[in-house]
Motif scaffolding. Sequence first.
Motif, PDB file in Angstrom:
ATOM      1  N   GLY A  28      33.169 106.248  69.975  1.00 38.38           N
ATOM      2  CA  GLY A  28      34.545 106.248  70.470  1.00 38.38           C
ATOM      3  C   GLY A  28      34.621 106.590  71.951  1.00 38.38           C
ATOM      4  O   GLY A  28      35.353 105.951  72.717  1.00 38.38           O
ATOM      5  N   VAL A  29      33.855 107.582  72.369  1.00 38.41           N
ATOM      6  CA  VAL A  29      33.810 107.957  73.789  1.00 38.41           C
ATOM      7  C   VAL A  29      33.289 106.784  74.625  1.00 38.41           C
ATOM      8  O   VAL A  29      33.846 106.450  75.672  1.00 38.41           O
ATOM      9  CB  VAL A  29      32.926 109.207  73.986  1.00 38.41           C
ATOM     10  CG1 VAL A  29      32.631 109.450  75.456  1.00 38.41           C
ATOM     11  CG2 VAL A  29      33.595 110.428  73.360  1.00 38.41           C
ATOM     12  N   VAL A  31      33.282 103.514  73.901  1.00 38.69           N
ATOM     13  CA  VAL A  31      34.215 102.387  73.947  1.00 38.69           C
ATOM     14  C   VAL A  31      35.399 102.704  74.849  1.00 38.69           C
ATOM     15  O   VAL A  31      35.869 101.847  75.592  1.00 38.69           O
ATOM     16  CB  VAL A  31      34.656 101.976  72.524  1.00 38.69           C
ATOM     17  CG1 VAL A  31      35.797 100.960  72.570  1.00 38.69           C
ATOM     18  CG2 VAL A  31      33.472 101.392  71.755  1.00 38.69           C
ATOM     19  N   ARG A  32      35.875 103.946  74.829  1.00 38.81           N
ATOM     20  CA  ARG A  32      36.959 104.307  75.747  1.00 38.81           C
ATOM     21  C   ARG A  32      36.498 104.187  77.208  1.00 38.81           C
ATOM     22  O   ARG A  32      37.292 103.850  78.085  1.00 38.81           O
ATOM     23  CB  ARG A  32      37.502 105.683  75.425  1.00 38.81           C
ATOM     24  CG  ARG A  32      38.416 105.661  74.199  1.00 38.81           C
ATOM     25  CD  ARG A  32      39.124 106.977  73.957  1.00 38.81           C
ATOM     26  NE  ARG A  32      38.272 107.980  73.361  1.00 38.81           N
ATOM     27  CZ  ARG A  32      37.920 108.022  72.073  1.00 38.81           C
ATOM     28  NH1 ARG A  32      38.339 107.096  71.240  1.00 38.81           N
ATOM     29  NH2 ARG A  32      37.132 108.981  71.618  1.00 38.81           N
ATOM     30  N   GLN A  34      34.548 101.882  78.219  1.00 39.99           N
ATOM     31  CA  GLN A  34      34.547 100.438  78.473  1.00 39.99           C
ATOM     32  C   GLN A  34      35.951  99.872  78.670  1.00 39.99           C
ATOM     33  O   GLN A  34      36.115  98.827  79.289  1.00 39.99           O
ATOM     34  CB  GLN A  34      33.912  99.692  77.290  1.00 39.99           C
ATOM     35  CG  GLN A  34      32.475 100.014  77.056  1.00 39.99           C
ATOM     36  CD  GLN A  34      31.940  99.377  75.791  1.00 39.99           C
ATOM     37  OE1 GLN A  34      32.658  98.693  75.076  1.00 39.99           O
ATOM     38  NE2 GLN A  34      30.674  99.597  75.507  1.00 39.99           N
ATOM     39  N   ARG A  35      36.936 100.545  78.128  1.00 37.63           N
ATOM     40  CA  ARG A  35      38.303 100.008  78.050  1.00 37.63           C
ATOM     41  C   ARG A  35      38.865  99.574  79.400  1.00 37.63           C
ATOM     42  O   ARG A  35      39.617  98.609  79.465  1.00 37.63           O
ATOM     43  CB  ARG A  35      39.205 101.050  77.399  1.00 37.63           C
ATOM     44  CG  ARG A  35      40.555 100.545  77.029  1.00 37.63           C
ATOM     45  CD  ARG A  35      41.350 101.518  76.217  1.00 37.63           C
ATOM     46  NE  ARG A  35      41.133 102.903  76.598  1.00 37.63           N
ATOM     47  CZ  ARG A  35      41.508 103.933  75.876  1.00 37.63           C
ATOM     48  NH1 ARG A  35      42.135 103.745  74.742  1.00 37.63           N
ATOM     49  NH2 ARG A  35      41.285 105.163  76.278  1.00 37.63           N
ATOM     50  N   ASP A  36      38.517 100.246  80.477  1.00 41.18           N
ATOM     51  CA  ASP A  36      39.061  99.912  81.789  1.00 41.18           C
ATOM     52  C   ASP A  36      38.229  98.864  82.526  1.00 41.18           C
ATOM     53  O   ASP A  36      38.580  98.466  83.637  1.00 41.18           O
ATOM     54  CB  ASP A  36      39.181 101.163  82.653  1.00 41.18           C
ATOM     55  CG  ASP A  36      40.245 102.120  82.121  1.00 41.18           C
ATOM     56  OD1 ASP A  36      41.227 101.640  81.517  1.00 41.18           O
ATOM     57  OD2 ASP A  36      40.083 103.344  82.297  1.00 41.18           O
ATOM     58  N   SER A  42      39.493  93.989  73.426  1.00 38.49           N
ATOM     59  CA  SER A  42      39.740  94.906  72.310  1.00 38.49           C
ATOM     60  C   SER A  42      38.426  95.319  71.680  1.00 38.49           C
ATOM     61  O   SER A  42      37.386  94.686  71.903  1.00 38.49           O
ATOM     62  CB  SER A  42      40.628  94.251  71.251  1.00 38.49           C
ATOM     63  OG  SER A  42      39.921  93.188  70.616  1.00 38.49           O
TER      64      SER A  42
END
Length: 100
Positions: A28-29, A31-32, A34-36, A42
């Motif tokens: 989760g850390v 992927v977050r 990667q989000r930006d 998605s």
Amino acid sequence: MTEPAPVVLINVYRCEPERMDTLMELIGVMVRAQRDADGFISATLHRGLNGKVAAVHAVWRSAADWKAMARSAAVNAAMEPIMGIATFEPHLYEAGEVIE
């Protein structure tokens, strides 16, 4: 000019069952982080019912965007603790048929 179709990343992680909760938190850390990144569309995280595998299904605008993200210092830093407790196997795919 037509933009390329998005690509799908399916990354399967394997770990000992007693490390699965930690692995899911670390994924989760990561992927977050990667989000930006440019091209991120998605991601969905999955926990295997057998307690030994987890997977990420992510959609990226292009393979080039995914490759650029993979070179990011922030993403690499987030991957370090994952590499200490799990193995992983990422693959990029083109989208296929949707059957409902």
